[in-house]
Design a protein around this motif. Structure first.
Motif, PDB file in Angstrom:
ATOM      1  N   HIS A 242       0.862  -1.144   0.077  1.00 46.62           N
ATOM      2  CA  HIS A 242      -0.063  -0.063  -0.042  1.00 46.62           C
ATOM      3  C   HIS A 242       0.807   1.429   0.018  1.00 46.62           C
ATOM      4  O   HIS A 242       0.200   2.437  -0.172  1.00 46.62           O
ATOM      5  N   LEU A 243       2.082   1.211  -0.078  1.00 45.63           N
ATOM      6  CA  LEU A 243       3.022   2.320   0.127  1.00 45.63           C
ATOM      7  C   LEU A 243       3.877   2.243  -1.379  1.00 45.63           C
ATOM      8  O   LEU A 243       4.125   1.464  -1.691  1.00 45.63           O
ATOM      9  N   SER A 244       4.203   3.597  -1.579  1.00 43.97           N
ATOM     10  CA  SER A 244       5.121   3.789  -2.815  1.00 43.97           C
ATOM     11  C   SER A 244       6.433   3.263  -2.295  1.00 43.97           C
ATOM     12  O   SER A 244       6.888   2.852  -1.227  1.00 43.97           O
ATOM     13  N   VAL A 245       7.241   2.924  -3.562  1.00 42.55           N
ATOM     14  CA  VAL A 245       8.633   2.393  -3.488  1.00 42.55           C
ATOM     15  C   VAL A 245       9.135   3.217  -2.630  1.00 42.55           C
ATOM     16  O   VAL A 245       9.875   2.894  -1.663  1.00 42.55           O
ATOM     17  N   LEU A 246       9.328   4.763  -2.875  1.00 36.55           N
ATOM     18  CA  LEU A 246       9.917   5.591  -1.881  1.00 36.55           C
ATOM     19  C   LEU A 246       9.275   5.529  -0.461  1.00 36.55           C
ATOM     20  O   LEU A 246      10.347   5.362   0.387  1.00 36.55           O
TER      21      LEU A 246
END
Lengths: 262, 351
Positions: B91-95
């Motif tokens: 649910h989180l971006s790569v960053l």
């Protein structure tokens, strides 16, 4: 062979709605919805079902987490008890609430004596009755999601330095978010339609405890037009909820591999 | 300087792990063993994810000491983990995945993100910062998982079969990337694998685990000379040649050229071939194998149904053939022989 009963079954569901639509006083609809009693019922219903949903989320999510994740003796019994209100006749629930939280009730007498809180026949009582009936829908949905959520992501978070509360907030909760939304919507819809427990526990006082279903019930003889108008409002809300949920389920369940569920 | 000093016991029904490992600063220790040997359990015990007795000391500081009642939770151990399946938060971006550990350590969102961006830059994936992890290839995901673990600046880095979820085509390239980025880490590194090639290519030191116990440890060369168990013998008994790639082929020290799958890396490289992949012939065979070498039989060793044949020549090698095949060929020590294997059987890694 199956077509005939299928058609009869379908008609059984659709016909009453058709009747409602056919008899609806379309020309007077706005006037009817503008009457004092109808507006009061509408306002009260939206208020109490929304508060009941907020309370259900605040209490139901931790409850679901405990049932899903904490091993304790009697967990299976606890699970069954929590879902009991889903199958219990609501009137029985209302009666039970009176015996527990009424002025002479098990806990109610102390609420009255010590804090001066009297729940029956109050708006707060409506919220209690609706929460009692509707919260299990949220708990069941969210508990299943907690159990299905991949614990290995929580391990990964811990190795990155996340404390248990952070793990819950930033990893576990996002994983169950689709279920939480679906559960909350179901819970809200159930609270909105609640009748039996509410009328038994909180009575039927216009402006204080008379929600929409109660108003439909009492006005269906005296003011049939108003009753039908109110019913139409509830049908519209129910349909909106169904359609909204369907979209959510399609959006999150349909493409699970690339969706935001692990 | 010893960074990691662990001796742990994990008791499970029908399974017991009792293993000790150490790793020095900058050292890459490979824990090698068959599936189910307890390798991942060992990593879990060091990371604090698996309950264990014994001790784990990091820079002399006990994070587990069951005698003294010390058992710090995973979040309080300076240990980073790269899991087999990456486990990037979907649910989180790569960053934000890379910034996760920094945020947990109390860094504010802005500085955490910019530091995470530096890490992505280092692994060449800065352009993917805004993507969801599911949009990454398996190899990219593992590099992000490595960056995420290193961003917390651990003293010990654990890698649990980091390449085994990747397909065979991409594995060598990702292994090379992994090796390069692991090289910048100054703490102790412990990598678990059941892949002998991965072990031989990456290891400074090998620890062989079987049935929950360490059966042998040492440098790859030490283990090759004195394998103590059949498993160790079969694993380190792989043909491994050092040489140089010229962009097309790989020329082994001593001069023999090898045809390898795809273009060979330029510069020093290692080629690995399983003895089972090598066939023996009395005369130069027609057709199929891309690699053919002439030699002389230097030794024949029976091991149950298979026979290990040692061949000396421009490319010294061992081949495993069935006893029946050897009898058909009628080969004896001293006989001339041709050995062949396909280019696709050669695993190549930059040295």
């Amino acid at each position: 062979m199956l077509v005939v009963p299928a058609v009869v079954g379908g008609l059984l569901v659709v016909l009453p709605l058709a009747g409602l639509v056919q008899r609806a006083p379309w020309s007077d609809l706005w006037a009817l919805l503008g009457t004092e009693a109808v507006r009061e019922a509408l306002r009260l219903s939206l208020l109490t079902s929304t508060v009941a949903t907020v309370v259900s989320v605040a209490l139901g999510v931790p409850l679901a987490w405990v049932l899903a994740r904490v091993a304790f003796p009697g967990r299976r019994v606890a699970r069954a008890l929590v879902t009991l209100p889903m199958v219990l006749p609501p009137v029985v629930g209302g009666a039970a609430l009176l015996l527990a939280l009424g002025r002479r009730g098990l806990v109610g007498q102390y609420l009255d004596q010590w804090f001066g809180i009297v729940l029956p026949f109050s708006t707060a009582g409506v919220v209690v009755a609706e929460t009692f009936v509707a919260m299990p829908f949220l708990v069941v949905t969210v508990e299943a999601a907690f159990r299905a959520a991949d614990r290995r992501y929580e391990d990964a978070a811990a190795t990155l330095g996340a404390r248990p509360w952070t793990v819950f907030r930033r990893v576990t909760l996002p994983a169950v978010r689709p279920a939480l939304v679906a559960g909350a919507v179901l819970c809200w819809a159930r609270a909105l339609g609640e009748f039996g427990a509410t009328i038994t526990f909180a009575g039927n006082l216009q402006g204080r405890t008379q929600t929409m279903p109660l108003a439909v019930f009492v006005t269906r003889e005296s003011d049939r037009g108003a009753a039908i108008a109110l019913s139409l409002v509830m049908v519209a809300i129910s349909l909106a909820v169904l359609v909204g949920l369907r979209d959510r389920w399609l959006a999150t369940g349909g493409d699970a591999p690339t969706g935001d569920r692990p | 300087m010893i960074v990691l000093d662990a001796a742990v016991v994990v008791e499970r029904p029908a399974f017991r792990l009792d293993a000790a490992v150490t790793a020095a600063a900058g050292e890459l220790v490979v824990v090698l063993g068959p599936n189910g040997a307890g390798k991942s359990t060992l990593l879990g015990a060091i990371a604090g994810l698996v309950r264990a007795d014994g001790h784990v000391r990091i820079d002399g500081d006990p994070v587990l000491d069951s005698d003294a009642g010390v058992d710090r939770p995973p979040e309080d151990r300076p240990v980073g983990v790269v899991f087999q399946d990456g486990r990037l938060f979907p649910h989180l971006s790569v960053l934000d995945n890379v910034a996760f550990g920094l945020r947990c350590a109390g860094t504010r969102a802005g500085p955490a993100r910019s530091e995470a961006r530096d890490w992505l830059d280092r692994i060449g994936l800065a352009g993917r910062a805004g993507d969801r992890p599911t949009a990454l290839s398996g190899g990219q995901a593992q590099l992000v998982a490595l960056a995420r673990a290193l961003a917390t600046r651990p003293r010990v880095l654990l890698l649990d079969e980091p390449l085994s979820a990747l397909d065979a085509q991409t594995r060598p390239a990702v292994r090379t990337d992994l090796r390069r980025h692991l090289g910048t880490f100054s703490g102790a590194r412990l990598l678990v694998t059941h892949d002998p090639v991965e072990a031989l290519v990456l290891a400074d030191r090998l620890v062989v685990v079987e049935d929950g116990a360490v059966v042998q440890q040492g440098t790859p060369d030490e283990l090759r000379r004195h394998p103590r168990t059949p498993y160790t013998a079969s694993v380190v008994g792989l043909n491994l040649w050092r040489g140089r790639g010229d962009g097309r082929r790989l020329v082994v020290e001593g001069g023999a050229p090898l045809v390898v799958p795809g273009p060979a890396p330029a510069g020093p490289a290692i080629a690995v071939v399983s003895p089972r992949a090598i066939s023996l012939h009395l005369a130069r065979p027609e057709g199929s194998p891309r690699n053919l070498v002439e030699g002389r039989i230097a030794g024949i060793e029976h091991r149950g149904d298979t026979v290990r044949v040692q061949v000396d020549g421009a490319l010294p090698l061992v081949a495993d053939v069935t006893a029946g095949a050897l009898a058909d060929l009628g080969l004896r020590v001293g006989d001339p022989v041709w050995a062949g294997f396909k280019a696709s059987e050669v695993e190549v890694a930059p040295a």
